[in-house]
Scaffold this active site. Structure first.
Site, PDB file in Angstrom:
ATOM      1  CE1 TYR A  66      38.440  81.271  64.424  1.00 45.16           C
ATOM      2  CE2 TYR A  66      39.521  81.651  66.519  1.00 45.16           C
ATOM      3  CZ  TYR A  66      39.178  80.807  65.489  1.00 45.16           C
ATOM      4  OH  TYR A  66      39.572  79.488  65.536  1.00 45.16           O
ATOM      5  N   PRO A 211      36.235  70.963  71.421  1.00 39.10           N
ATOM      6  CG  PRO A 211      37.230  72.055  73.231  1.00 39.10           C
ATOM      7  CD  PRO A 211      36.839  72.262  71.797  1.00 39.10           C
ATOM      8  N   GLY A 214      28.389  70.317  71.786  1.00 40.51           N
ATOM      9  CA  GLY A 214      27.170  69.821  72.422  1.00 40.51           C
ATOM     10  C   GLY A 214      26.566  68.613  71.734  1.00 40.51           C
TER      11      GLY A 214
END
Length: 286
Positions: A66, A211, A214
């Protein structure tokens, strides 16, 4: 913890020797655009991490890819190595300037990466170290065995795997005690249902990534809107509340770079869905 009106009220789960609230925080989004480079405002990113802890979040998930490296560094700068927060990170993916995610499970690479993660997270031992993704060019068992060795050598406290099938999970468990599995799972995407059921049977933590995606939530927008209105909540809060109801081993880690969104996510732990609402949501994608 500082005085705060939003507190994490999710149940708890034990990972290794640590007990954490089941609603955690995913730190992928505190990086730059497309998860490459630093964010425009690093201090805001650090404040989001600190505020998550203030809200009672004691499970923070990140990865060396990341940024790469940026998310881990910001977490280390924000909170250091507190005893009451479990920081989970991952190794096994390379990045490039185009933003590609390239599987790389070579044992020597993993051994190198654990040292860089320890440094950035400002810790002597990684609480939970996860194999990010199986690599077709490296034997899966060799990669997992490296994580097992790092645990034996004291570099990590607990080991998890990510993006695995039921078969690969079985193979991993032959190499090391697997504390968590991190696979994609949400209201609309139940592709890892078999893996989730194994985790339930064996008491393994299941960390669903994406989780509250959209696009997936939009597939059931009308139902979500109806239930959200009943609780003066949002679609995303209902989606998170459903995950917390779905299984006792479920550990959602919604991510954000915005303090207000963070509070909204944590507030989902206070949402009490009725049995009928849970059933309707469960049946929505069956």
């Amino acid at each position: 913890m500082s005085d705060n009106s939003i507190t994490n009220e999710s149940d708890t789960f034990e990972i290794g020797g640590s007990t954490v609230h089941r609603l955690g925080f995913g730190a992928m989004r505190i990086t730059g655009k497309d998860i490459i480079g630093a964010p425009e405002d690093e201090e805001t990113a650090r404040e989001v991490v600190r505020h998550a802890v203030d809200c009672g979040v004691d499970l923070i998930d990140t990865a060396d890819s990341y940024g790469p490296a940026v998310s881990e560094r910001l977490i280390g700068e924000s909170i250091g190595d507190p005893d009451d927060v479990l920081v989970a990170t991952k190794a096994g993916l390379l990045r490039n300037s185009e933003g590609d995610w390239i599987a790389h499970g070579d044992p020597d690479y993993i051994r190198n990466q654990v040292l860089t993660s320890l440094d950035r997270l400002q810790t002597d031992t990684i609480d939970l170290y996860q194999f990010h993704r199986p690599d077709d060019d490296t034997d899966f068992e060799d990669s997992v065995a490296t994580f097992a060795e790092l645990k034996d050598e004291g570099f990590v406290d607990a080991v998890g795997v990510s993006n695995v099938s039921a078969e690969l999970l079985d193979q991993a468990r032959e190499q090391v005690e697997v504390e968590t599995v991190q696979n994609r799972y949400n209201l609309n995407d139940r592709g890892s249902q078999e893996v989730l059921e194994i985790c339930e049977d064996e008491g393994i933590g299941f960390i669903p990534w994406a989780p509250i995606n959209g696009d997936d939530l939009a597939e059931h927008g009308d139902l979500l809107d109806e239930i959200a209105e009943n609780h003066d909540a949002t679609r995303r809060q209902v989606g998170l509340a459903w995950l917390l109801e779905r299984a006792d081993v479920m550990l959602p880690i919604p991510g954000t770079s915005d303090p207000d969104h963070l509070e909204s996510n944590v507030a989902a732990s206070q949402l009490s869905l009725s049995d009928d609402e849970v059933q309707r949501l469960t049946e929505a994608a069956d």
